[in-house]
Scaffold this motif. Structure first.
Motif, PDB file in Angstrom:
ATOM      1  N   LEU A 174       3.017  38.866  25.595  1.00 28.46           N
ATOM      2  CA  LEU A 174       3.134  39.583  24.179  1.00 28.46           C
ATOM      3  C   LEU A 174       4.443  40.955  23.976  1.00 28.46           C
ATOM      4  O   LEU A 174       4.489  41.346  25.024  1.00 28.46           O
ATOM      5  CB  LEU A 174       1.650  39.740  24.307  1.00 28.46           C
ATOM      6  N   VAL A 175       5.285  40.655  22.836  1.00 25.22           N
ATOM      7  CA  VAL A 175       5.412  41.574  22.686  1.00 25.22           C
ATOM      8  C   VAL A 175       5.323  42.095  21.019  1.00 25.22           C
ATOM      9  O   VAL A 175       4.340  42.369  20.172  1.00 25.22           O
ATOM     10  CB  VAL A 175       6.676  41.143  22.038  1.00 25.22           C
ATOM     11  N   VAL A 176       5.064  43.730  21.078  1.00 26.27           N
ATOM     12  CA  VAL A 176       4.176  44.183  20.168  1.00 26.27           C
ATOM     13  C   VAL A 176       4.988  45.613  19.694  1.00 26.27           C
ATOM     14  O   VAL A 176       5.966  46.430  20.518  1.00 26.27           O
ATOM     15  CB  VAL A 176       3.410  45.559  21.390  1.00 26.27           C
ATOM     16  N   CYS A 177       5.234  46.131  18.620  1.00 26.93           N
ATOM     17  CA  CYS A 177       5.916  46.944  18.134  1.00 26.93           C
ATOM     18  C   CYS A 177       4.346  47.585  16.587  1.00 26.93           C
ATOM     19  O   CYS A 177       3.523  47.250  17.147  1.00 26.93           O
ATOM     20  CB  CYS A 177       6.728  46.635  16.883  1.00 26.93           C
ATOM     21  N   THR A 178       5.443  48.461  15.475  1.00 26.23           N
ATOM     22  CA  THR A 178       4.447  49.098  14.863  1.00 26.23           C
ATOM     23  C   THR A 178       3.758  48.493  13.838  1.00 26.23           C
ATOM     24  O   THR A 178       2.064  47.375  13.771  1.00 26.23           O
ATOM     25  CB  THR A 178       5.301  49.981  13.881  1.00 26.23           C
ATOM     26  N   GLY A 179       4.576  47.556  12.691  1.00 29.42           N
ATOM     27  CA  GLY A 179       4.332  46.184  11.587  1.00 29.42           C
ATOM     28  C   GLY A 179       4.943  45.172  12.022  1.00 29.42           C
ATOM     29  O   GLY A 179       3.916  44.283  11.025  1.00 29.42           O
ATOM     30  N   ASN A 180       5.231  44.820  13.487  1.00 27.60           N
ATOM     31  CA  ASN A 180       5.066  43.329  13.462  1.00 27.60           C
ATOM     32  C   ASN A 180       6.205  42.672  12.379  1.00 27.60           C
ATOM     33  O   ASN A 180       5.339  40.753  12.552  1.00 27.60           O
ATOM     34  CB  ASN A 180       3.821  42.608  13.597  1.00 27.60           C
ATOM     35  N   ILE A 181       6.981  43.311  11.773  1.00 27.71           N
ATOM     36  CA  ILE A 181       8.137  42.582  10.885  1.00 27.71           C
ATOM     37  C   ILE A 181       9.061  43.706  10.648  1.00 27.71           C
ATOM     38  O   ILE A 181      10.266  42.244  10.587  1.00 27.71           O
ATOM     39  CB  ILE A 181       7.201  43.213   8.804  1.00 27.71           C
ATOM     40  N   CYS A 182       9.566  43.850  11.855  1.00 27.93           N
ATOM     41  CA  CYS A 182      10.910  44.036  12.673  1.00 27.93           C
ATOM     42  C   CYS A 182      11.273  43.714  13.966  1.00 27.93           C
ATOM     43  O   CYS A 182      11.356  43.223  14.236  1.00 27.93           O
ATOM     44  CB  CYS A 182      11.088  45.067  12.244  1.00 27.93           C
ATOM     45  N   ARG A 183      11.059  44.566  14.548  1.00 28.85           N
ATOM     46  CA  ARG A 183      11.065  44.457  16.014  1.00 28.85           C
ATOM     47  C   ARG A 183      10.576  43.347  17.016  1.00 28.85           C
ATOM     48  O   ARG A 183      10.984  42.765  17.824  1.00 28.85           O
ATOM     49  CB  ARG A 183      10.786  46.243  17.231  1.00 28.85           C
ATOM     50  N   SER A 184       9.504  43.302  16.791  1.00 33.82           N
ATOM     51  CA  SER A 184       8.628  42.434  17.673  1.00 33.82           C
ATOM     52  C   SER A 184       8.818  41.410  17.759  1.00 33.82           C
ATOM     53  O   SER A 184       9.006  40.619  18.653  1.00 33.82           O
ATOM     54  CB  SER A 184       7.420  42.495  18.273  1.00 33.82           C
ATOM     55  N   PRO A 185       8.946  40.802  15.976  1.00 36.30           N
ATOM     56  CA  PRO A 185       9.265  39.264  15.868  1.00 36.30           C
ATOM     57  C   PRO A 185      10.212  38.866  16.793  1.00 36.30           C
ATOM     58  O   PRO A 185      10.449  37.777  16.950  1.00 36.30           O
ATOM     59  CB  PRO A 185       9.231  39.453  14.583  1.00 36.30           C
ATOM     60  N   ALA A 186      11.455  39.980  16.097  1.00 29.11           N
ATOM     61  CA  ALA A 186      13.277  39.571  17.063  1.00 29.11           C
ATOM     62  C   ALA A 186      12.752  39.769  18.218  1.00 29.11           C
ATOM     63  O   ALA A 186      13.699  38.003  18.623  1.00 29.11           O
ATOM     64  CB  ALA A 186      13.975  40.762  15.595  1.00 29.11           C
ATOM     65  N   VAL A 187      12.078  40.097  19.053  1.00 30.76           N
ATOM     66  CA  VAL A 187      11.768  39.891  20.158  1.00 30.76           C
ATOM     67  C   VAL A 187      11.624  38.106  20.500  1.00 30.76           C
ATOM     68  O   VAL A 187      11.532  37.953  21.724  1.00 30.76           O
ATOM     69  CB  VAL A 187      11.502  40.628  20.919  1.00 30.76           C
ATOM     70  N   GLU A 188      10.377  38.374  20.080  1.00 30.49           N
ATOM     71  CA  GLU A 188       9.545  36.913  19.967  1.00 30.49           C
ATOM     72  C   GLU A 188      10.156  35.698  19.704  1.00 30.49           C
ATOM     73  O   GLU A 188      10.592  35.105  20.943  1.00 30.49           O
ATOM     74  CB  GLU A 188       8.246  37.147  19.000  1.00 30.49           C
ATOM     75  N   ARG A 189      10.986  35.812  18.446  1.00 26.35           N
ATOM     76  CA  ARG A 189      12.131  34.488  18.759  1.00 26.35           C
ATOM     77  C   ARG A 189      13.441  34.720  19.463  1.00 26.35           C
ATOM     78  O   ARG A 189      13.372  33.291  19.981  1.00 26.35           O
ATOM     79  CB  ARG A 189      12.878  34.626  17.170  1.00 26.35           C
ATOM     80  N   LEU A 190      13.581  35.550  20.339  1.00 26.84           N
ATOM     81  CA  LEU A 190      15.081  35.606  20.505  1.00 26.84           C
ATOM     82  C   LEU A 190      14.563  35.664  22.320  1.00 26.84           C
ATOM     83  O   LEU A 190      15.338  34.686  23.217  1.00 26.84           O
ATOM     84  CB  LEU A 190      15.574  37.378  20.679  1.00 26.84           C
ATOM     85  N   LEU A 191      13.268  36.254  23.355  1.00 33.05           N
ATOM     86  CA  LEU A 191      13.286  35.889  24.003  1.00 33.05           C
ATOM     87  C   LEU A 191      12.265  33.897  24.318  1.00 33.05           C
ATOM     88  O   LEU A 191      12.982  33.334  24.842  1.00 33.05           O
ATOM     89  CB  LEU A 191      11.791  36.092  24.908  1.00 33.05           C
TER      90      LEU A 191
END
Length: 196
Positions: free
Chosen positions: A4-21
């Motif tokens: 599970l990847v967590v950031c603030t809005g779930n529209i920049c950092r965490s989705p990028a990490v989700e998809r790249l991982l």
């Protein structure tokens, strides 16, 4: 293995990490079919203050796509205690997000890291410390978590802010590039540590 990847809005950092991982680990991401088979690794993301239902920002989607990650079908979602409890490892964008995760589910403290912290700790793990021939990427990722936890006190960043990924939301292309340049090498380090 559930990541599970967590950031603030779930529209920049965490989705990028989700998809790249997911791409790097040969796993699936939330909403992606696995052809009827249960995936060995599933990567998902959420936001502590999510813009629920929103897509990944165009700027981050362009960077993710250019680096081999899928960007279609993403919808932001709000972080819940149930998501944290069901994850094998939680990776956060910042130390503040890590604190938020642990406040929601204190039992997750030993399996919750900032992304850059986890990568820094993973880089100290020798391949021989992880399962070898006949093991899967999921096996190696599962073995990496307690090894990273054990190294947490002895492998520190030069400064605490080195564990954070800057929030690019509302900034221009240069800020998105800076944020991506902090998260992408961390993802690459984790992938290279656990892939055979």
């Amino acid at each position: 293995m559930r990541v599970l990847v967590v950031c603030t809005g779930n529209i920049c950092r965490s989705p990028a990490v989700e998809r790249l991982l997911a791409a790097g680990l040969g796993g699936t991401f939330r909403g992606q079919g696995a052809g009827g088979l249960t995936p060995a690794i599933e990567v998902s993301s959420a936001g502590a203050g999510a813009v629920v239902g929103a897509a990944m920002t165009d700027e981050m989607a362009d960077l993710v796509s250019a680096n081999g990650g899928a960007v279609t079908g993403f919808e932001a979602r709000q972080l819940t205690a149930e998501m944290i409890a069901s994850a094998d490892v939680v990776l956060t964008a910042t130390r503040r997000h890590r604190s938020s995760v642990v406040e929601l589910v204190p039992a997750a403290v030993r399996r919750t890291f900032t992304l850059r912290e986890f990568a820094r700790l993973a880089a100290t793990v020798e391949s021989a410390e992880l399962p070898g021939a006949g093991s899967t990427t999921a096996d190696r990722l599962a073995a990496l978590i307690p090894l990273a936890t054990a190294r947490r006190g002895s492998v520190r960043p030069k400064q605490a802010a080195d564990d954070d990924v800057v929030d690019p939301y509302g900034g221009g292309g240069a800020l998105y590039a800076t944020s991506f340049a902090q998260l992408e090498p961390a993802v690459r380090t984790i992938v290279s540590t656990v892939r055979l």
